[in-house]
Scaffold this active site. Structure first.
Site, PDB file in Angstrom:
ATOM      1  N   GLU A 144      -4.504   7.909  -2.952  1.00 27.87           N
ATOM      2  CA  GLU A 144      -4.929   6.679  -2.296  1.00 27.87           C
ATOM      3  C   GLU A 144      -5.297   5.776  -3.581  1.00 27.87           C
ATOM      4  O   GLU A 144      -5.414   4.752  -3.640  1.00 27.87           O
ATOM      5  CB  GLU A 144      -6.293   7.171  -1.427  1.00 27.87           C
ATOM      6  CG  GLU A 144      -6.580   5.896  -0.594  1.00 27.87           C
ATOM      7  CD  GLU A 144      -5.577   5.741   0.626  1.00 27.87           C
ATOM      8  OE1 GLU A 144      -4.721   6.373   0.716  1.00 27.87           O
ATOM      9  OE2 GLU A 144      -5.833   4.674   1.125  1.00 27.87           O
ATOM     10  N   HIS A 196       1.704   4.819  -2.611  1.00 29.60           N
ATOM     11  CA  HIS A 196       1.911   6.197  -2.354  1.00 29.60           C
ATOM     12  C   HIS A 196       3.482   6.658  -2.852  1.00 29.60           C
ATOM     13  O   HIS A 196       3.693   7.616  -3.476  1.00 29.60           O
ATOM     14  CB  HIS A 196       1.891   6.353  -1.109  1.00 29.60           C
ATOM     15  CG  HIS A 196       0.522   6.424  -0.485  1.00 29.60           C
ATOM     16  ND1 HIS A 196      -0.714   7.151  -0.956  1.00 29.60           N
ATOM     17  CD2 HIS A 196      -0.064   5.777   0.234  1.00 29.60           C
ATOM     18  CE1 HIS A 196      -1.591   7.060  -0.525  1.00 29.60           C
ATOM     19  NE2 HIS A 196      -1.622   5.978   0.620  1.00 29.60           N
ATOM     20  N   HIS A 220       0.621  -1.244   0.016  1.00 27.37           N
ATOM     21  CA  HIS A 220      -0.044   0.143  -0.126  1.00 27.37           C
ATOM     22  C   HIS A 220       0.804   1.114   0.053  1.00 27.37           C
ATOM     23  O   HIS A 220       0.732   2.374  -0.929  1.00 27.37           O
ATOM     24  CB  HIS A 220      -0.902  -0.156   1.483  1.00 27.37           C
ATOM     25  CG  HIS A 220      -1.933   1.330   1.364  1.00 27.37           C
ATOM     26  ND1 HIS A 220      -3.221   1.170   1.036  1.00 27.37           N
ATOM     27  CD2 HIS A 220      -1.453   2.405   1.921  1.00 27.37           C
ATOM     28  CE1 HIS A 220      -3.573   2.323   0.983  1.00 27.37           C
ATOM     29  NE2 HIS A 220      -2.713   3.151   1.553  1.00 27.37           N
ATOM     30  N   GLU A 221       1.640   1.262   0.910  1.00 28.25           N
ATOM     31  CA  GLU A 221       2.648   2.532   1.121  1.00 28.25           C
ATOM     32  C   GLU A 221       3.700   2.538  -0.226  1.00 28.25           C
ATOM     33  O   GLU A 221       3.707   3.655  -0.348  1.00 28.25           O
ATOM     34  CB  GLU A 221       3.368   2.594   2.335  1.00 28.25           C
ATOM     35  CG  GLU A 221       2.684   2.483   3.561  1.00 28.25           C
ATOM     36  CD  GLU A 221       1.575   3.600   3.707  1.00 28.25           C
ATOM     37  OE1 GLU A 221       1.676   4.691   3.104  1.00 28.25           O
ATOM     38  OE2 GLU A 221       0.718   3.521   4.559  1.00 28.25           O
TER      39      GLU A 221
END
Lengths: 497, 497
Positions: free
Chosen positions: A292, A266, A262-263
């Site tokens: 996001e 980003h 997930h990160e």
């Protein structure tokens, strides 16, 4: 020196302040020792005051206003820089400096108090800070626009162009289409997680797998790093310094694995913003929602896919031969998409996730409509958890105290999480057409997907709006129906076939 | 608002700048990714420029000058604050802002380039930076005091009151008493290190022992932390945020163990400065030399003593049962005090250590006397290594590139290391009389020693000079004969009995 050059000079100084405040915040959130915060909060608020003075100085205002009114000589990008600068002035100018400084001090301090309250499972410890922050936010919204609904002021801050009306429309689909579908799936969920999902996975090996994932997703380690913190997040100052964190739970491997992916979503976005924007106010992702969308895309569409684990389960098994003995990619994939009612948003599955956001959206809306007393917040939270997820919250750390956002004053941020997931779904249907997506994932060629997203989304920074990006990429403006469709297709396939 | 209150207000802002620049520097030195430095250096130099403006503003000068000339209404401590402020103004004011900013940018950048040069063992890579830094330092010394010897300007910066004449006197004792004695000991040295000294010690366990040592030395973990970095150092912003680093060499356990105890000496000093000084310019240790006296005291007098290992070898053996099988405290103590000719200062034994400093002192002296070309520095370095330590330097990483100091412009710093060792010896002879030192160490009651040093040295911060501290504590001003005596007694006992 012409006006634009002088503008750039002043802006560079603003960016210098942003850099040092940013580094301090990274330090605060990852390793600063507990006892340093009273001193630090006071000192940082003084630096924020200097930043305020610079960003509201008469000279700066005059230059920006002049260029804004008379932009002929500027390039398209320069015009956008000025528009953004003008908007930023309009946001900060109505707040008096004392308020700005005091608010900065308050949120620097409150975050630690929230952490402590959460650790002690004591809402009352956090309550006075929360009350002050809400008071400040209401006051600031009024200072900025006395006619607007205060919540709309903040919704627009985090996602330009969004307001309660639009979000209400979006969350209607969450409520009316996704929630009932989730119920169907929950009715047939796997009652127990498979053994390997709750086995013990030593931290150090999890860390090694995190490093491996950075390479898999083609993260440039010269321009960033992975670190540990209580609450996973991504941080950056420009495209050459992009960092992210995860936490390692020895009894829940998935936490660090999917937080990392997930990160990394980003982080890849930030690393792929064109470096020409580093020295401008157009650096960084287009919006919170668009950001996001990328983290959700990598986490759920790439990371929770069967081809991903066909490619990378062997590596994981090498690190954890005992824990993963006999587990195949199919089983791992199903476990990674296990649907369940859970208390904690960041550990929630993809399908029930928007319900967690819905709860927060509804509560924040109430807070800013002034219908709520902070004393009642836990009860309201718990009631909504019962309503949407059929869970009985037993302690604030699994309820209202679970998220950091409110302690830093970030009201209006949560909705962008669900919005981003919806953007991601819409983008996914285009990617499936334009790329041989499954093959690229299976053959460990994620760099090819990165290149596509760089060209279509990342490289622009804030020089395009989310809407512009979506239309150019998918051929239509935001359409939340893709989100419902994506979830239904995916989870029908896994659970309702 | 009266003058002193306004002074405090402006000083608080200075401290805020020092804080953010300090946090950025901590980040740069421990984890910032390689590619971020060009941007970061430029941005931090702008913040340094703001700090400069504040520290040289007319208002600030006027207030300080007025209070300096007319100090009657001030308390003793306040008078000292003003004296220090006045001195700081006198130091910074003669440097033009452009030079100050450019120099800040240069040293921020040079440190990375030094790191790279060292890693590549390529002096030529670092040379142009070193040349620029030396040029800047000479210019700045001249700006500050055109009549003084430039090296004296910097010697005084790091140790108030010291100059070449005094250091020459001190180093004469190193040359004439310590060097010949070291030769005697080296003639009978243990030719080979014992097996356990060169065994493999996994990092993670070394880390655990580091954490253990923090408790042994009664370091307050709420007010600081231990981290890893290439070059061990201690860093602090005020008494409630004191951090230190070590590095872990798997094939040389002593490196992390004694670096930890050394840095803990610095760190304890900072944690024990009275918190009343946090918001003043009198925070932090009295001088570099006094600081080093504490780190050397803990490292060598406490940490390399037999009673210390009688107390703590059992813990170390629990962590490394295989590597330390059969080793007793005697053997460990002897190994911890093994004397040998070595290339690297930070790994040198206590006895040959001042020779490493002597080499640096002589070279720095030559640099600022203008007798030297940067092209010739490696050869000069190597010649002196041959002369004093009988070693043939084969690559710059084991010679001239080994230390970080010059890349950050810190000429005049090295001599304080030897001076600190000498202070430590003088202090030790008093402590032996006043405390039951060996028993306290053996019975793991180092907190008692900390309390003594807090009362006699640490608590004062910069509100007393090193001389005042030494006289009050030991009954006489600095006397380097204690240093020679201490080394001779200790090493005669181990090697020449």
């Amino acid at each position: 020196m012409n006006g634009f050059d002088r503008f750039k000079e002043l802006q560079k100084k603003q960016k210098a302040y942003q850099l040092v405040l940013g580094i301090a915040s990274w330090d605060s959130n990852t390793e600063a020792p507990k006892a340093c915060f009273p001193y630090r909060s006071e000192m940082l608020s003084l630096i924020s005051g200097e930043y305020y003075a610079l960003s509201t100085s008469e000279e700066y205002q005059e230059i920006v206003n002049a260029l804004h009114q008379d932009p002929e000589d500027l390039s398209e990008i320069q015009k956008k820089e000025i528009r953004k600068a003008k908007k930023d002035i309009d946001k900060i100018l109505p707040i008096p400096r004392e308020d700005y400084v005091e608010y900065s001090r308050l949120v620097n301090l409150s975050q630690r108090e929230w952490e402590e309250a959460k650790a002690k499972d004591d809402y009352d410890h956090f309550k006075p800070y929360l009350e002050k922050i809400i008071g400040f936010r209401k006051k600031m919204a009024h200072q900025r626009d006395p006619d607007a609904h205060p919540y709309n002021v903040f919704l627009d801050d985090f996602e330009e162009g969004m307001d309660m009306e639009k979000y209400d429309g979006f969350f209607r689909i969450v409520k009316e289409e996704i929630a009932p579908f989730a119920k169907e799936v929950l009715a047939v969920k796997d009652e127990k997680p498979p053994e390997f999902m709750v086995a013990t996975y030593p931290r150090d090996k999890q860390k090694q797998f995190g490093e491996y994932l950075m390479d898999v997703l083609a993260f440039d380690k010269n321009r960033g790093l992975l670190k540990e913190s209580v609450h996973p997040f991504t941080w950056n100052t420009h495209s050459k310094d992009v960092r992210f964190t995860v936490r390692y739970l020895e009894n829940y491997l998935f936490s660090s694995v999917f937080a990392a992916i997930h990160e990394l979503g980003h982080a890849l976005y930030e690393q792929q913003v064109d470096e020409m924007f580093d020295m401008t106010n157009l650096k960084s992702g287009a919006s919170m929602g668009m950001h996001e969308s990328q983290s959700r895309f990598y986490e759920n569409v790439v990371g929770r896919s069967l081809p991903f684990w066909e490619a990378h389960l062997p590596k994981l098994k090498k690190l954890f031969p005992r824990q993963l003995k006999g587990v195949d990619a199919e089983e791992f994939f199903r476990a990674a998409n296990r649907v369940d009612e859970t208390f904690i948003r960041v550990e929630a599955d993809e399908l029930t996730y928007p319900l967690h956001i819905l709860i927060r959206y509804e509560i924040e809306r109430m807070i800013f409509e002034g219908q709520i007393d902070v004393d009642d917040l836990p009860a309201i939270w718990n009631k909504k958890m019962k309503q949407y997820l059929n869970l009985d919250v037993e302690k604030p750390s699994q309820g209202i105290l679970q998220d950091v956002h409110w302690s830093t004053g970030m009201f209006g941020y949560f909705p962008t999480y669900a919005l981003g997931s919806a953007y991601a779904a819409q983008i996914y249907y285009t990617i499936k057409e334009e790329l041989d997506f499954e093959r690229l994932v299976r053959e460990d060629d994620i760099a090819e997907i990165n290149r596509f997203l760089k060209e279509k989304v990342h490289c622009y920074g804030k020089s395009k709006t989310p809407e512009e990006i979506l239309v150019a990429l998918t051929g239509e403006p935001f359409n939340p129906q893709y989100y419902a469709r994506y979830l239904k297709e995916k989870y029908r396939d896994i659970y309702l076939k």
